[in-house]
Design an enzyme around this catalytic site. Structure first.
Site, PDB file in Angstrom:
ATOM      1  CD  GLU A 191      -3.875   6.775  40.139  1.00 58.04           C
ATOM      2  OE1 GLU A 191      -3.250   6.162  39.253  1.00 58.04           O
ATOM      3  OE2 GLU A 191      -4.696   7.681  39.891  1.00 58.04           O
ATOM      4  CD  GLU A 290      -6.170  11.064  38.876  1.00 59.56           C
ATOM      5  OE1 GLU A 290      -5.160  11.380  39.539  1.00 59.56           O
ATOM      6  OE2 GLU A 290      -6.124  10.319  37.885  1.00 59.56           O
TER       7      GLU A 290
END
Length: 360
Positions: A191, A290
């Site tokens: 991320e 994820e």
């Protein structure tokens, strides 16, 4: 139960030694010295989208090592679906902890469970919510300047020595898995295109070319340390930007450092996830590394997610759902997700001795 391990093993016995390659093209890990099992899994995974069914590995997050990690999530999913996830995730980095020694934020006591999971037909994913080396410990969500970032990359600084200490302990944990022959999906620095982790951007969708270059340098530093210095030949490297931010491919460190590209995707509409085509443009196997719902939590229908994979994201090789209230077991459609003809579960990829054959 619609799928049984016995059926899978029967196929193994029938086809072992006689299975023809799925194509003339063999896909190798980026580490040329990867152990043979890791090479086999990489090639097998890369060709999953060529199958007509049994082509997307299920996955679940088991928690943060020595804090929330347990096999509870596997048990919940098995109770809800009759199946266990093919991939089980643990996070070594408890980067929010304020400790006397920054290396105390790293823990790998989940390894014993990951080794057992591997031996019973699963595949582990290890991620890192890494403490911020700009500080003595903790601060994984504390933004830093580019000057501070450079200090972290400099091995002669206090910050650089903290990073090296962190990497050394992480490598110790991964070495335990290597010594047991365990292949690991390794997902560092995820991320990065978001503004919430120290290694990423500092402003919402605010591009910073210097920051992007520093990130790439950090990623490559970690890769070289794990691969060259520590000789970890059991890792498959996963690059996973956030689906809800821009610049997904800008941080990409290069095809020589990444085995799998993925998205960390939290969504209300699984048919409207951003970034799939961008990730495919990098020419690597794709995964939802994820994932989970960001709305309708507790009533989200995971049947819609697997249907969206089939219809909109067919190159997906695996998904890994988050735990607790985001888990399929805490929402709707868990059985539809795990019993779908496209879904591969624990015991259907690996039996501790050989990969299931790749049959067209």
């Amino acid at each position: 139960m619609l799928k049984k391990l016995a059926v899978c093993l029967s196929i193994v016995l029938l086809l072992l030694g006689a299975a023809s390659p799925i194509s003339a093209h063999t896909v190798y890990p980026v580490n040329p010295n990867a152990q043979q099992t890791t090479k086999d899994i990489m090639n097998w995974l890369a060709h999953l989208p060529n199958r007509s069914e049994n082509r997307v590995m299920s996955g679940a997050f088991g928690g943060y090592s020595d804090v929330t990690f347990s096999m509870t999530e596997e048990n919940r999913l098995k109770n809800a679906t009759g199946q266990s996830p093919a991939i089980y995730g643990c996070d070594y980095g408890r980067g929010w902890l304020e400790t006397a020694d920054i290396t105390d934020t790293i823990d790998y006591c989940c390894n014993s469970s990951l080794i057992s999971y591997w031996k019973s037909g699963g595949l582990p994913q290890v991620s890192l919510h890494l403490a911020n080396p700009a500080f003595p410990s903790g601060n994984y969500k504390t933004a830093i300047s580019n000057s501070q970032y450079k200090n972290i990359l400099d091995p002669s600084t206090v910050e650089g020595k903290r990073l090296e200490a962190l990497l050394s302990k992480i490598a110790d944990g991964l070495t335990q898995l290597k010594n047991q022959g365990v292949t690991v999906l390794f997902r560092p620095l995820h991320e990065m295109n978001g503004e919430w982790f120290w290694w990423g951007l500092t402003g919402y969708n605010q591009k910073d070319n210097e920051r992007i270059s520093l990130y790439k340098e950090l990623y490559k530093k970690i890769y070289r340390y794990m691969t060259e210095t520590r000789g970890l030949d059991n890792l498959l490297w996963v690059y996973s930007p956030d689906a809800n931010r821009d610049f997904k491919t800008d941080f990409y460190p290069g095809s020589s450092y990444v085995d799998i590209t993925g998205l960390d995707a939290y969504f209300t509409d699984p048919y409207a996830i951003s970034g799939y085509d961008e990730m495919l443009s990098l020419k690597k196997p794709f995964a939802f590394a994820e994932t989970g719902p960001s709305g309708n939590i507790g009533s989200f229908d995971y049947a819609a997610f697997i249907n969206a994979i089939r219809q909109k994201y067919p190159q997906t090789t695996y998904f890994l759902t988050w735990d607790e209230q985001l888990s399929p077991a805490a929402n709707q459609g868990a059985q539809s997700l795990y019993q779908n003809s496209w879904t591969l579960n624990k015991g259907e990829i690996w039996n501790g001795g050989s990969l299931t054959p790749i049959a067209e």
